[in-house]
Design a protein around this motif. Structure first.
Motif, mmCIF file in Angstrom:
data_model
loop_
_atom_site.group_PDB
_atom_site.id
_atom_site.type_symbol
_atom_site.label_atom_id
_atom_site.label_comp_id
_atom_site.label_asym_id
_atom_site.label_seq_id
_atom_site.Cartn_x
_atom_site.Cartn_y
_atom_site.Cartn_z
ATOM 1 N N ASP A 54 -4.018 -3.158 8.264
ATOM 2 C CA ASP A 54 -5.341 -2.658 7.869
ATOM 3 C C ASP A 54 -5.589 -1.299 8.521
ATOM 4 O O ASP A 54 -5.977 -0.334 7.865
ATOM 5 N N ASP B 40 -5.432 2.935 6.731
ATOM 6 C CA ASP B 40 -6.500 3.951 6.706
ATOM 7 C C ASP B 40 -5.968 5.247 7.313
ATOM 8 O O ASP B 40 -6.265 6.346 6.843
ATOM 9 N N ARG C 121 0.849 -1.191 0.000
ATOM 10 C CA ARG C 121 0.000 0.000 0.000
ATOM 11 C C ARG C 121 0.883 1.239 0.000
ATOM 12 O O ARG C 121 1.282 1.736 1.053
HETATM 13 MG MG MG Z 1 -9.055 -1.611 5.531
#
Ligand code: MG
Ligand code: IPM
Length: 362
Positions: A247, A251, A106
């Motif tokens: 995760d 964000d 990411r």
């Molecule tokens: Mg997520």
């Protein structure tokens, strides 16, 4: 080149952003002389409605032979009953699992032209260029036992955070190899002061780090990392961590980029496609955004940058990938803004305006 791609729009704005991604792929094909053939599949809530399963066999099969997969989002209020046994998100998790895509990349870059779209001070986010390697097929998301029980003391529920040595090693090696192609710095994030699984991660990290003497490394506890990510984001290069920490932190990292709608992701494992490159799964980091679905205002940049990652990692088309990234930069620099990026008074465009502006700059 000729490539076979699977499109899984899924739910909510997933449908809108995947359409934008396809338009960009078609434009890249026309401009650089490639043909992309698409097969569309059902996943998530849309698949539950049509077939009863969140990942129908047909979808699983087409994904396992494709060169790469572009996915939108899974989930929505319609399927949100916490007691439901079939949930849209299960389709996504199962797909990641059967594809064996254990490394989820990411990347977070700050566009100078979006410095004003974040609530952070411009000097705090200047030069941010980091990538989170989130372990994607282990940990709490997959550990057994998982479930609920009713007993004499009422309801209880359990999730299991388990990692094997092999799962940890491959994720950490992946991060180090990636760091070698970047600024040679790895930040390993864990909760080793409390969790046994984190202590295993840290131990294995310390065993592997000496194999990469040219790469600097550090260990940071996840709670502290939540703070450092905001206070000194430009100091990070590659951040590697287990599934759930990754995760949550990504964000948070999206705030640096101006909006969750900006972040792309690539999920990669050991399986190769017919070009001898990883059969990757590419998806924006954002979800199905039920609050804005159908309005034509979803930010397509996360998906379009995921297309760039797909071109690079699964098809080896580096120049094409760079062209897409540069076109995104140029469209943003020219002032194109979906509502999630716009400040009061700035002109807002929709998904289509942003996508067209990007294609025009390819
Ligand atoms: Mg997520
Ligand atoms: C993500 C999403 C998913 C995840 C959900 C939709 C299951 O939040 O890709 O970050 O938790 O992995």
């Amino acid at each position: 080149m000729h490539a076979q791609l699977v499109l899984l729009p899924g739910d909510g704005i997933g449908v809108e952003v995947v359409e934008a991604g396809v338009n960009v792929l078609d434009a890249v094909g026309a401009r650089f002389g490639h043909t992309f053939e698409y097969q569309r599949g059902l996943i998530g809530g849309a698949a539950i409605d049509a077939t009863g399963a969140a990942l129908p066999d047909e979808t699983a099969e087409m994904c396992q032979t494709a060169d790469a997969i572009l996915l939108g989002a899974c989930g929505g209020p319609k399927w949100d009953n916490p007691r439901a046994t079939v949930r849209p998100e299960q389709g996504l998790l199962k797909l990641r699992y059967i594809l064996g895509v254990f490394a989820n990349l990411r990347p977070v870059r700050v566009q100078p032209s979006l410095a004003d779209s974040t609530p952070l001070k411009a000097e705090q986010i200047r030069g941010v260029d980091l990538v989170v390697v989130r372990e994607l097929t282990g940990g709490l998301y997959f550990g057994k036992p998982q479930g609920r029980e009713e007993g004499p003391n009422g309801r209880s529920a359990v999730d299991t955070l388990r990692y094997t040595e092999g799962e940890v090693k491959r994720a950490i090696h992946f991060a180090y190899r990636l760091a070698r192609a970047r600024r040679r710095q790895v930040t390993h994030v864990d909760k080793a002061n409390v969790l046994a699984s984190s202590r295993l991660w840290r131990e294995i990290h310390h065993e592997i780090a000496p194999e990469y003497p040219d790469v600097k490394h550090e260990d940071v506890l996840v709670d502290a990392m939540a703070m450092h990510l905001i206070r000194r984001p430009a100091t990070f290069d590659v951040i590697v961590t287990e599934n759930m920490f990754g995760d949550i932190l990504t964000d948070e990292a999206a705030v640096l980029a101006g909006s969750l709608g900006m972040l792309p992701s690539a999920s990669i494992g050991e399986a190769l496609n017919r070009h001898g490159l990883p059969r990757g799964l590419y998806e924006p980091v954002h979800g199905s955004a039920p609050d804005i679905v159908g309005q034509g205002i979803a930010n397509p940049v996360g998906t379009i940058l995921s297309v760039a990652l797909l071109l690079e990692h699964s098809l080896g088309l580096t120049a094409e990938a760079q062209a897409v990234e540069r076109a995104v930069d140029a469209a943003l620099a020219a002032g194109l803004r979906t509502p999630d990026l716009a400040r009061p008074g700035e002109t807002r465009g929709g998904t289509e305006a942003m996508t067209t502006a990007i294609i025009e700059r390819l």
